[in-house]
Design a protein around this motif. Structure first.
Motif, PDB file in Angstrom:
ATOM      1  N   GLN A 160      30.073  -2.196  91.975  1.00  0.00           N
ATOM      2  CA  GLN A 160      30.126  -0.888  92.485  1.00  0.00           C
ATOM      3  C   GLN A 160      30.762   0.677  91.160  1.00  0.00           C
ATOM      4  OE1 GLN A 160      32.029  -0.225  95.730  1.00  0.00           O
ATOM      5  NE2 GLN A 160      30.725  -1.726  97.129  1.00  0.00           N
ATOM      6  N   LEU A 161      31.389  -0.636  90.954  1.00  0.00           N
ATOM      7  CA  LEU A 161      32.466   0.015  89.441  1.00  0.00           C
ATOM      8  C   LEU A 161      31.653   0.362  88.555  1.00  0.00           C
ATOM      9  CD1 LEU A 161      35.842  -1.775  89.737  1.00  0.00           C
ATOM     10  CD2 LEU A 161      35.238  -0.021  90.260  1.00  0.00           C
ATOM     11  N   THR A 162      30.634  -1.149  88.178  1.00  0.00           N
ATOM     12  CA  THR A 162      29.954  -1.123  87.136  1.00  0.00           C
ATOM     13  C   THR A 162      28.640  -0.234  87.385  1.00  0.00           C
ATOM     14  OG1 THR A 162      30.669  -3.083  86.740  1.00  0.00           O
ATOM     15  CG2 THR A 162      28.804  -2.449  85.094  1.00  0.00           C
ATOM     16  N   THR A 163      27.727   0.596  88.021  1.00  0.00           N
ATOM     17  CA  THR A 163      26.977   1.324  88.015  1.00  0.00           C
ATOM     18  C   THR A 163      27.342   2.349  88.579  1.00  0.00           C
ATOM     19  OG1 THR A 163      25.934   0.240  89.851  1.00  0.00           O
ATOM     20  CG2 THR A 163      25.309  -1.369  88.875  1.00  0.00           C
ATOM     21  N   SER A 164      28.456   3.144  88.577  1.00  0.00           N
ATOM     22  CA  SER A 164      29.388   4.036  88.943  1.00  0.00           C
ATOM     23  C   SER A 164      28.673   4.561  90.419  1.00  0.00           C
ATOM     24  CB  SER A 164      28.790   5.373  87.931  1.00  0.00           C
ATOM     25  OG  SER A 164      29.281   5.318  86.851  1.00  0.00           O
ATOM     26  N   GLY A 165      28.570   3.808  90.695  1.00  0.00           N
ATOM     27  CA  GLY A 165      28.454   3.828  92.953  1.00  0.00           C
ATOM     28  C   GLY A 165      26.338   3.510  93.131  1.00  0.00           C
ATOM     29  N   LYS A 166      25.812   3.594  92.247  1.00  0.00           N
ATOM     30  CA  LYS A 166      24.789   3.238  92.919  1.00  0.00           C
ATOM     31  C   LYS A 166      24.326   2.012  93.157  1.00  0.00           C
ATOM     32  CE  LYS A 166      20.012   3.717  90.090  1.00  0.00           C
ATOM     33  NZ  LYS A 166      19.372   3.980  89.227  1.00  0.00           N
ATOM     34  N   THR A 198      31.060  -2.348  79.966  1.00  0.00           N
ATOM     35  CA  THR A 198      32.055  -2.329  81.516  1.00  0.00           C
ATOM     36  C   THR A 198      32.303  -3.189  82.066  1.00  0.00           C
ATOM     37  OG1 THR A 198      31.236  -0.002  81.383  1.00  0.00           O
ATOM     38  CG2 THR A 198      32.478  -0.262  83.656  1.00  0.00           C
ATOM     39  N   GLN A 233      27.252  -0.902  79.984  1.00  0.00           N
ATOM     40  CA  GLN A 233      27.274  -1.777  81.326  1.00  0.00           C
ATOM     41  C   GLN A 233      28.359  -3.024  81.408  1.00  0.00           C
ATOM     42  OE1 GLN A 233      23.721  -0.075  83.576  1.00  0.00           O
ATOM     43  NE2 GLN A 233      25.071   1.491  84.637  1.00  0.00           N
ATOM     44  N   TYR A 245      36.190  -4.711  83.343  1.00  0.00           N
ATOM     45  CA  TYR A 245      37.047  -4.797  84.968  1.00  0.00           C
ATOM     46  C   TYR A 245      37.126  -6.175  85.258  1.00  0.00           C
ATOM     47  CZ  TYR A 245      36.599   0.136  85.772  1.00  0.00           C
ATOM     48  OH  TYR A 245      36.327   1.964  86.111  1.00  0.00           O
ATOM     49  N   LYS A 273      39.297   4.186  87.563  1.00  0.00           N
ATOM     50  CA  LYS A 273      38.087   5.075  86.920  1.00  0.00           C
ATOM     51  C   LYS A 273      38.349   6.744  87.374  1.00  0.00           C
ATOM     52  CE  LYS A 273      33.268   4.172  88.388  1.00  0.00           C
ATOM     53  NZ  LYS A 273      32.811   3.625  86.999  1.00  0.00           N
TER      54      LYS A 273
END
Length: 88
Positions: free
Chosen positions: A28-34, A55, A52, A59, A84
């Motif tokens: 979730q954090l790496t894909t900005s919630g996608k 990132t 990514q 994380y 974030k």
């Protein structure tokens, strides 16, 4: 077993589902919630960009440190989501 797996297993807070929820949080954090889970990301066929991947590494290192400090999952999630948000 990699360092994240070992740290999760050795964590005082560890529960049977910890590995999945921590990995899903990383996705979730790496894909900005996608994507909300590793399964969804894998099914999409998408690949991580170089940015990514960096990132994800940052994380992952943060989660390892926070687990070693004895933080529970909800504390880790709150800390990282707030971090974030501040960093934008």
């Amino acid at each position: 077993m990699n360092k994240l797996d070992t740290t999760i297993t050795n964590s005082k807070q560890s529960k049977p589902y910890y590995h999945k929820i921590i990995v899903d949080l990383l996705v979730q954090l790496t894909t900005s919630g996608k994507y909300r889970s590793l399964r969804a990301f894998k099914q999409s066929g998408d690949k991580l960009t170089a940015e990514q991947k960096e990132t994800l590494r940052r994380y992952t290192d943060s989660i390892i440190l926070l687990l070693e400090l004895g933080m529970a999952f909800h504390e880790i999630k709150q800390f990282l989501v707030n971090k974030k948000a501040r960093l934008g």
